[in-house]
Design a protein around this motif. Sequence first.
Motif, PDB file in Angstrom:
ATOM      1  N   SER A  27      -0.085  -8.318  -4.432  1.00 19.46           N
ATOM      2  CA  SER A  27      -0.929  -8.355  -3.225  1.00 19.46           C
ATOM      3  C   SER A  27       0.172  -9.358  -2.240  1.00 19.46           C
ATOM      4  CB  SER A  27      -2.201  -9.175  -3.418  1.00 19.46           C
ATOM      5  OG  SER A  27      -2.787  -9.368  -2.206  1.00 19.46           O
ATOM      6  N   CYS A  30       2.248  -7.696   0.184  1.00 21.09           N
ATOM      7  CA  CYS A  30       1.243  -7.004   1.474  1.00 21.09           C
ATOM      8  C   CYS A  30       1.044  -7.797   2.542  1.00 21.09           C
ATOM      9  CB  CYS A  30       0.145  -6.149   0.881  1.00 21.09           C
ATOM     10  SG  CYS A  30       0.327  -5.089  -0.263  1.00 21.09           S
ATOM     11  N   ASP A  32       0.985  -9.925   6.034  1.00 19.50           N
ATOM     12  CA  ASP A  32       1.079  -9.109   7.432  1.00 19.50           C
ATOM     13  C   ASP A  32       2.336  -9.785   8.078  1.00 19.50           C
ATOM     14  OD1 ASP A  32       0.567  -7.782   9.478  1.00 19.50           O
ATOM     15  OD2 ASP A  32      -1.027  -8.905  10.291  1.00 19.50           O
ATOM     16  N   ASN A 256      -4.366  -5.615   4.570  1.00 17.58           N
ATOM     17  CA  ASN A 256      -3.455  -4.754   5.260  1.00 17.58           C
ATOM     18  C   ASN A 256      -4.020  -4.559   6.904  1.00 17.58           C
ATOM     19  OD1 ASN A 256      -1.786  -4.398   2.996  1.00 17.58           O
ATOM     20  ND2 ASN A 256      -3.226  -3.140   2.149  1.00 17.58           N
TER      21      ASN A 256
END
Length: 341
Positions: A27, A30, A32, A256
């Motif tokens: 995670s 991912c 940002d 996401n």
Amino acid sequence: MANSLPTGPAFNVLWLQSGGCGGCSMSLLCADTTDFHGQLRDAGVNLMWHPSLSLESGHELIAMLEDIVAGRLRLDALCIEGSLLRGPHGTGRFHVLAGTGIPMIHWVTRLAAQARHVVAVGSCAAWGGVTAGGTNPTDACGLQYEDDRIGGLLGAEFRSTSGLPVINIAGCPTHPSWVIDSLMALAAETFGADDLDTLGRPRFYADQLVHHGCTRNEYYEYKASAEKPSDLGCMMEHMGCKGTQVHADCNTRLWNGEGSCTRGGYACIACTEPGFQEPGHPFHETPKFAGIPIGLPTDMPKAWFVALASLSKHATPRRVKLNAVADHLVVAPVARKTRLK
């Protein structure tokens, strides 16, 4: 142009994985940002070692760990991902750190004694999580909790050298921003005891409910409920959703940049809460007593909920009622002149 980068010593972070699936690390990738390492570096965070992201291995890592334990290398944050395996019979030998012959729980205990902050990354490290489910043959636990019972590997009285208990960034997996924002706040020395909730979770996300910002809130207000997985309606009444009770900002801090469990059609299973792995019923079903869901919204008396639900269902617009049990918008809102003044 003045250099805006931190000029003080870097905030040293060591990340170890114990008993778990590695999902929180997945995670984290991912996050940002287009430059994960750069974002941490610019915030003064030095990721000393991570089992999946670092080049060093073998004797290099072991030398680093020994230097930390001996006090030769400063450790600002010890991040543990995965539950701590105490079995068999308290020896910890179900999980031995490769190349050392020493159980991981012993390494964690020694390192935690040196760390300025100790961070549990994910619900396994916080409470024991999925790894501690069932008969728990590995005797898995969290760093300072076993489900909602304080204790765990380090004990109820443990405090890091900063004076804080274990910081529980709970979630299965954690949102990448929960982890990065916590580390950045620790590095900036803007994170203290008042920033933790009663279970040691960072309040910047734990003071919210998954219910906040849910795109199904109109259906919730009218108690227009989904009856099967593909329906658009509220999933609380029949589909097992616990979003009105669960502490997390999943629907306002999107995953996401655009998604969440409920936006994807999945009920919230309370993954930031202790004991979520064994709710006592199938995750996709809502347990009820006399037709009323047992798990009611936080801070709402049962009598009030029953009265409100009854009134709401009688007031449900036809549009909401039809859309709730469909997998697409069947009836759109009517366009009317509002004549706002």
